[in-house]
Motif scaffolding. Structure first.
Motif, PDB file in Angstrom:
ATOM      1  N   VAL A   1      35.051  36.936  39.820  1.00 51.66           N
ATOM      2  CA  VAL A   1      36.285  36.987  40.595  1.00 51.66           C
ATOM      3  C   VAL A   1      37.058  38.263  40.248  1.00 51.66           C
ATOM      4  CG1 VAL A   1      37.540  35.621  38.859  1.00 51.66           C
ATOM      5  CG2 VAL A   1      38.348  35.617  41.202  1.00 51.66           C
ATOM      6  N   ASP A   2      37.775  38.791  41.222  1.00 55.54           N
ATOM      7  CA  ASP A   2      38.699  39.875  40.905  1.00 55.54           C
ATOM      8  C   ASP A   2      39.781  39.310  39.998  1.00 55.54           C
ATOM      9  OD1 ASP A   2      37.508  41.909  42.393  1.00 55.54           O
ATOM     10  OD2 ASP A   2      38.644  41.445  44.205  1.00 55.54           O
ATOM     11  N   PRO A   3      40.331  40.122  39.098  1.00 55.42           N
ATOM     12  CA  PRO A   3      41.426  39.635  38.264  1.00 55.42           C
ATOM     13  C   PRO A   3      42.537  39.014  39.121  1.00 55.42           C
ATOM     14  CG  PRO A   3      40.707  41.784  37.517  1.00 55.42           C
ATOM     15  CD  PRO A   3      39.990  41.513  38.815  1.00 55.42           C
ATOM     16  N   VAL A   4      43.094  37.918  38.618  1.00 55.01           N
ATOM     17  CA  VAL A   4      44.135  37.187  39.337  1.00 55.01           C
ATOM     18  C   VAL A   4      45.481  37.559  38.743  1.00 55.01           C
ATOM     19  CG1 VAL A   4      44.989  34.903  39.968  1.00 55.01           C
ATOM     20  CG2 VAL A   4      42.523  35.296  39.749  1.00 55.01           C
ATOM     21  N   GLU A   5      46.364  38.038  39.605  1.00 55.38           N
ATOM     22  CA  GLU A   5      47.689  38.444  39.156  1.00 55.38           C
ATOM     23  C   GLU A   5      48.414  37.272  38.503  1.00 55.38           C
ATOM     24  OE1 GLU A   5      51.731  40.243  41.127  1.00 55.38           O
ATOM     25  OE2 GLU A   5      49.796  40.763  42.041  1.00 55.38           O
TER      26      GLU A   5
ATOM     27  N   SER B   1      35.021  50.991  41.712  1.00 55.29           N
ATOM     28  CA  SER B   1      35.116  49.543  41.880  1.00 55.29           C
ATOM     29  C   SER B   1      36.208  48.980  40.987  1.00 55.29           C
ATOM     30  CB  SER B   1      33.807  48.873  41.485  1.00 55.29           C
ATOM     31  OG  SER B   1      32.758  49.307  42.277  1.00 55.29           O
ATOM     32  N   GLN B   2      36.754  47.860  41.435  1.00 52.49           N
ATOM     33  CA  GLN B   2      37.702  47.154  40.588  1.00 52.49           C
ATOM     34  C   GLN B   2      36.938  46.424  39.507  1.00 52.49           C
ATOM     35  OE1 GLN B   2      40.286  44.241  42.139  1.00 52.49           O
ATOM     36  NE2 GLN B   2      41.393  45.637  43.443  1.00 52.49           N
ATOM     37  N   PRO B   3      37.536  46.249  38.340  1.00 51.55           N
ATOM     38  CA  PRO B   3      36.856  45.437  37.329  1.00 51.55           C
ATOM     39  C   PRO B   3      36.809  43.989  37.804  1.00 51.55           C
ATOM     40  CG  PRO B   3      39.078  45.995  36.623  1.00 51.55           C
ATOM     41  CD  PRO B   3      38.821  46.741  37.894  1.00 51.55           C
ATOM     42  N   LYS B   4      35.707  43.321  37.541  1.00 52.59           N
ATOM     43  CA  LYS B   4      35.551  41.914  37.902  1.00 52.59           C
ATOM     44  C   LYS B   4      35.639  41.080  36.633  1.00 52.59           C
ATOM     45  CE  LYS B   4      34.167  42.336  42.290  1.00 52.59           C
ATOM     46  NZ  LYS B   4      34.849  41.740  43.407  1.00 52.59           N
ATOM     47  N   TRP B   5      36.179  39.889  36.779  1.00 53.20           N
ATOM     48  CA  TRP B   5      36.097  38.927  35.704  1.00 53.20           C
ATOM     49  C   TRP B   5      34.806  38.147  35.919  1.00 53.20           C
ATOM     50  CZ3 TRP B   5      41.568  36.267  35.893  1.00 53.20           C
ATOM     51  CH2 TRP B   5      42.515  37.119  35.305  1.00 53.20           C
ATOM     52  N   GLU B   6      34.042  37.964  34.846  1.00 53.60           N
ATOM     53  CA  GLU B   6      32.846  37.151  34.904  1.00 53.60           C
ATOM     54  C   GLU B   6      32.941  36.108  33.811  1.00 53.60           C
ATOM     55  OE1 GLU B   6      29.502  39.751  34.623  1.00 53.60           O
ATOM     56  OE2 GLU B   6      29.792  40.528  36.649  1.00 53.60           O
ATOM     57  N   ALA B   7      32.633  34.878  34.161  1.00 51.48           N
ATOM     58  CA  ALA B   7      32.746  33.794  33.193  1.00 51.48           C
ATOM     59  C   ALA B   7      31.656  32.773  33.425  1.00 51.48           C
ATOM     60  CB  ALA B   7      34.115  33.135  33.315  1.00 51.48           C
ATOM     61  N   LYS B   8      31.379  32.024  32.375  1.00 56.44           N
ATOM     62  CA  LYS B   8      30.439  30.905  32.470  1.00 56.44           C
ATOM     63  C   LYS B   8      31.030  29.747  31.680  1.00 56.44           C
ATOM     64  CE  LYS B   8      26.070  29.255  30.646  1.00 56.44           C
ATOM     65  NZ  LYS B   8      24.993  29.576  29.704  1.00 56.44           N
TER      66      LYS B   8
END
Length: 175
Positions: free
Chosen positions: A142-146, A17-24
């Motif tokens: 979200v997937d990392p944003v370029e 899997s691709q790494p996901k960004w998780e935020a709150k």
């Protein structure tokens, strides 16, 4: 209103899997209760009334506030992909629970660099000194944003949430 509470983490699901960004991001409202604020969030097609950087938001599929409906949003908080004149996204309501005051949605198409995006907003009652306030908690995966850092994305969402909370409180105070 207090400063945003900003937390973030990056997680790896499985090796393939691709790494996901998780935020709150979250903010406390002192002049409105959870029910009042959730009633504004239920207007899924009307997000631009509250979110400061959205110029438009309207329904393009389904009934407003029903699971599966889709809104079209344009704005300027996140830059569009190269050459595009304006940022836009199409967002689908995935779940809504008025009793728990939770709403989840996903971006199904956009020009702002999100390859996958899932978000949950939760409105939590919060009483301080006998005053009925609430906390808006906004969770993002979200997937990392370029071309963007997670910290920058969190900052943009925190600022947007602060503005949205102020607009909601002001509208409720004047009604």
């Amino acid at each position: 209103m207090n400063k945003s509470d900003l937390n973030s983490s990056t997680s790896m699901e499985q090796k393939d899997s691709q790494p996901k960004w998780e935020a709150k991001v979250s903010t406390r409202l002192q002049k409105a209760d959870a029910g009042q604020i959730f009633s504004l969030f239920k207007d899924f097609f009307g997000l631009n009334k509250w979110f400061p950087s959205l110029s438009t938001s309207y329904g393009i599929h389904g009934e407003n506030g029903e699971v599966g409906c889709i809104r079209y949003c344009t704005g300027f908080s996140l830059p569009p992909e190269s050459g595009a004149p304006v940022s836009w996204s199409k967002e689908r309501l995935v779940a809504i629970n008025p009793i728990e005051r939770i709403l989840s949605y996903e971006i199904v198409d956009c020009n702002i660099g999100f390859k996958s995006y899932f978000s949950t907003v939760k409105i939590v009652p919060d009483e301080v000194d006998g005053q009925h306030g609430c906390v808006i908690e906004w969770f993002i995966t979200v997937d990392p944003v370029e071309g963007m850092r997670l910290e920058d994305l969190i900052k943009k969402y925190g600022v947007g949430l602060q503005g949205m909370a102020k607009n909601m409180e002001d509208a409720l105070a004047s009604s």
